[in-house]
Motif scaffolding. Structure first.
Motif, PDB file in Angstrom:
ATOM      1  N   PRO A   1       0.856  -1.188   0.000  1.00 31.26           N
ATOM      2  CA  PRO A   1       0.000   0.000   0.000  1.00 31.26           C
ATOM      3  C   PRO A   1       0.897   1.246   0.000  1.00 31.26           C
ATOM      4  O   PRO A   1       1.638   1.459   0.953  1.00 31.26           O
ATOM      5  N   VAL A   2       0.822   2.030  -1.074  1.00 24.45           N
ATOM      6  CA  VAL A   2       1.738   3.166  -1.255  1.00 24.45           C
ATOM      7  C   VAL A   2       1.017   4.461  -0.909  1.00 24.45           C
ATOM      8  O   VAL A   2       0.027   4.805  -1.537  1.00 24.45           O
ATOM      9  N   PHE A   3       1.533   5.167   0.103  1.00 26.09           N
ATOM     10  CA  PHE A   3       0.952   6.485   0.422  1.00 26.09           C
ATOM     11  C   PHE A   3       2.019   7.562   0.535  1.00 26.09           C
ATOM     12  O   PHE A   3       1.768   8.648   1.076  1.00 26.09           O
ATOM     13  N   GLY A   4       3.210   7.279  -0.037  1.00 28.46           N
ATOM     14  CA  GLY A   4       4.289   8.269  -0.016  1.00 28.46           C
ATOM     15  C   GLY A   4       5.557   7.650  -0.579  1.00 28.46           C
ATOM     16  O   GLY A   4       5.573   6.512  -1.062  1.00 28.46           O
ATOM     17  N   ARG A   5       6.642   8.398  -0.450  1.00 28.13           N
ATOM     18  CA  ARG A   5       7.905   7.995  -1.060  1.00 28.13           C
ATOM     19  C   ARG A   5       8.382   6.630  -0.591  1.00 28.13           C
ATOM     20  O   ARG A   5       8.958   5.857  -1.353  1.00 28.13           O
TER      21      ARG A   5
ATOM     22  N   ILE B   1      -7.178  -2.597   2.339  1.00 30.24           N
ATOM     23  CA  ILE B   1      -6.010  -3.486   2.298  1.00 30.24           C
ATOM     24  C   ILE B   1      -6.471  -4.943   2.268  1.00 30.24           C
ATOM     25  O   ILE B   1      -5.930  -5.765   1.521  1.00 30.24           O
ATOM     26  N   GLU B   2      -7.513  -5.273   3.058  1.00 35.23           N
ATOM     27  CA  GLU B   2      -8.018  -6.646   3.051  1.00 35.23           C
ATOM     28  C   GLU B   2      -8.537  -7.032   1.659  1.00 35.23           C
ATOM     29  O   GLU B   2      -8.267  -8.131   1.174  1.00 35.23           O
TER      30      GLU B   2
ATOM     31  N   LEU C   1      -4.349  -4.945  10.897  1.00 33.37           N
ATOM     32  CA  LEU C   1      -3.821  -5.653   9.726  1.00 33.37           C
ATOM     33  C   LEU C   1      -3.229  -7.012  10.071  1.00 33.37           C
ATOM     34  O   LEU C   1      -3.240  -7.931   9.237  1.00 33.37           O
ATOM     35  N   GLY C   2      -2.728  -7.169  11.287  1.00 31.87           N
ATOM     36  CA  GLY C   2      -2.123  -8.442  11.668  1.00 31.87           C
ATOM     37  C   GLY C   2      -3.134  -9.578  11.616  1.00 31.87           C
ATOM     38  O   GLY C   2      -2.836 -10.668  11.093  1.00 31.87           O
ATOM     39  N   ALA C   3      -4.338  -9.326  12.135  1.00 33.81           N
ATOM     40  CA  ALA C   3      -5.367 -10.374  12.131  1.00 33.81           C
ATOM     41  C   ALA C   3      -5.759 -10.730  10.698  1.00 33.81           C
ATOM     42  O   ALA C   3      -5.968 -11.904  10.364  1.00 33.81           O
ATOM     43  N   ILE C   4      -5.841  -9.719   9.856  1.00 30.95           N
ATOM     44  CA  ILE C   4      -6.173  -9.964   8.445  1.00 30.95           C
ATOM     45  C   ILE C   4      -5.073 -10.806   7.785  1.00 30.95           C
ATOM     46  O   ILE C   4      -5.349 -11.788   7.088  1.00 30.95           O
TER      47      ILE C   4
END
Lengths: 411, 411
Positions: free
Chosen positions: A94-98, A130-131, A160-163
């Motif tokens: 997942p890209v949200f910056g450099r 993300i899921e 996110l860990g549970a996913i």
């Protein structure tokens, strides 16, 4: 060679209020000036074991393999990606910056099949988004950035860990810029690997990178284990998978060096280790939660001050990192001229930006040793003076008063 | 976490007389305790440019690209091999010790076709032997080790540059353990790339690796140039060849960071750079040739003393490095017990060995800050005392007298 132009190191006095590096805590620099030890001196291996224990507390993990990679923060990132990713593996970024782009690039160099999702700079992802991508892509690894200084955003990682567990995905985050200034729970959030750098909230100089690996990540890495020909014996066995593209970043070897076998790999960067150990001691003496609260207090004071000056901020403030703020450069003001006056006439550094934000945004940090009231007040005062000098109209003293008000309300 | 067991860094006093790391010069440690600067502070970029100029003099080269790779000595090695070797390239490695094996292993990880020639540990190659192998293999690169501490041997390199030029081969050497203690002429010998570490004759701590690249090597590396997505603009073009397996070690990017564009890559390990700069200043103040002569003087004094004690040495003394000596552990003596008594009761570290020499050879260094008369005399005196204590018969005082005689004859 005429050495008369090469005087002893004597850097000018600077207050580093950019996105990092920041001023190192003087205690860290003093620790680093201690004399060296041999690699296998009992005093040295004891320090190595202590560093492992101290960083377990900083990462909030029980992971055995919590150690230093000798290099800057991206050495830590690369050691994990190179050691874990097999050519052809699918990874999701997942890209949200450099620094999301950096993870993609390193993964491509590992010959991964790289899948990305993107949001505009200044935003973060919902766990749902993300899921959905995980369900669609079915990656072997999810590669995230927790705090991306390029946008000042903090990606929520709690869910996110549970996913990842549900879909059998290994979960990595780059916490270079966030750890110790923002909450990160390695075990609580189900992270399989985390890497950081020293020059942000940890309060030290760039040059060594603490990392932690879960047992699942260790197992993935051990499949690619390799022992150097020059030191191997009949008792050593290599793993089943193809060896990784690097010896220096082969975490199987680095674990063998930090583990009880102490199998020689690199020569540990002893001064950097002394510094990293002192950074962890400082953080744990203060208390990790107290330190995070300190970053929030001074980060918010800087935000209030900037707003009080009549300046706009960049990005979604609900997801701002505690330790860095994006400030929109006002119309008619030359951002580089402001940075130059701040540096030359006040000895204060604030940051420029990368990529789409160049020329539009300053980045002001309040982190590590510099997450302090005096640093905030000096920076706001100098910035008001410079902007006034350049003809930008602010209400005299309003920025400072807003910061004072925030401190009064919070303490 | 209970921090009461984690006291401030306070290493025990040690005299490090092994094959490295050795004690850092106190001036280097003081330089490293200086406060940090921002990455693009004019004072910082000035220091970076000065480091380039100083190391040109240390490497004896005009090469523009003479800079630091942030990591230990093998980070420097790996940056050159990963950046230069394309998958499928043929490389030739003359192996005469552990670090030749390391070059092979890194080259294999670069997916090179690796060809080796070998001599027994304790010997080196004649130029003829290497030329014959070049004619047969037709490699793109010749990868050599100048001084291999595992065997204490120094491979002669003087004639290899002309041979490489004749057959169109790129010529690299790993001078980690040899530079500044033994003659190395980068330009005079036609080397295309050299890498070193700080913790041997340079007198600093492990943690940054000076390298130098010839114009031919630069051209080979530029073919694989890549600019990070997060900071690239329309003006940037990538090279023609496939990108290398590492971002961290991509010398194309590292050159762009050290060059006038100052394109952001890693965050330079500022403390390590301060230390490296001071090491070069110390070496050039003394004079590079004077420093090499000092290494020879004290290395030879150690050799005479060891021989005077009635101990056998390891390897071909005609090709011994000035700065490290292999000593055969005498029959009936437990080498590790001697090392332990030396360390615990005298505070002096001497080295063990790797691979085929384990348990047979000690390695005693006289390098960098510890290439000094007092270090030689203390070590010989303590070793005589320990061996006498363990029942090995030497003529009392003979080792010290031999060293004194050598100093008297040489000064």
């Amino acid at each position: 060679m005429d050495l008369s132009n090469y005087s002893p190191i004597n850097p000018p006095q600077r207050l580093l209020m950019g996105p990092g590096p920041i001023n190192a805590d003087p205690r860290v620099l003093r620790a680093m000036s201690s004399q060296l030890l041999g690699q296998y001196d009992p005093a040295m291996t004891q320090y190595m074991n202590e560093v492992m224990a101290l960083y377990r507390a900083v990462f909030r993990t029980e992971n055995r393999w919590t150690l230093l990679v000798d290099g800057t923060s991206r050495a830590g990132i690369e050691s994990i990606l190179l050691s874990a990713i097999r050519p052809g593996d699918k990874v999701l970024v997942p890209v949200f910056g450099r620094f999301g782009h950096l993870l993609c690039e390193i993964a491509r160099r590992c010959r991964a099949e790289v899948h990305t999702i993107e949001v505009p700079w200044g935003e973060v992802f919902t766990p749902d988004r993300i899921e959905d991508a995980i369900k669609r892509v079915k990656p072997r690894l999810l590669l995230t950035v927790q705090g991306d200084t390029s946008t000042t955003m903090l990606q929520p990682l709690e869910e996110l860990g549970a996913i990842c567990r549900q879909y059998g995905v290994l979960f990595y985050t780059d916490a270079t810029a966030s750890l110790a200034g923002n909450v990160l729970e390695t075990d609580g959030w189900g992270l399989d690997a985390v890497s950081v750098g020293m020059q942000k909230c940890l309060g030290g100089p760039s040059g060594t990178s603490p990392i932690t690996l879960s047992p699942a990540m260790e197992a993935a890495i051990r499949q690619r284990k390799c022992v150097e020909a020059g030191i191997r014996t009949a008792a050593h066995q290599d793993g089943e998978d193809e060896m990784i593209y690097s010896n220096y970043f082969d975490l199987g070897m680095i674990m063998d060096y930090w583990g009880p076998e102490r199998l020689n790999h690199h020569t540990e960067a002893t001064s950097a280790l002394y510094g990293a150990r002192e950074c962890a001691r400082l953080i744990l003496e203060e208390g990790l939660d107290n330190g995070i609260a300190r970053h929030k207090l001074h980060g918010d004071a800087m935000l209030k001050g900037i707003q009080g000056m009549g300046l706009e901020t960049f990005g979604d403030l609900k997801h701002k990192m505690n330790n860095v703020l994006g400030v929109m450069i006002p119309a008619g003001i030359d951002g580089e001229q402001v940075r130059q006056l701040m540096l030359e006439d006040f000895g204060i550094e604030i940051g420029t930006s990368f990529g789409p934000l160049v020329g539009k945004v300053w980045r002001i940090g309040t982190m590590g040793y510099n997450a302090r009231k005096d640093c905030v007040m000096l920076t706001l005062s100098a910035l008001e003076s410079v902007l006034t000098h350049l003809g930008f109209r602010t209400m005299q003293g309003a920025a400072l008063q807003a910061a004072w008000d925030h401190y009064r309300g919070s303490c």
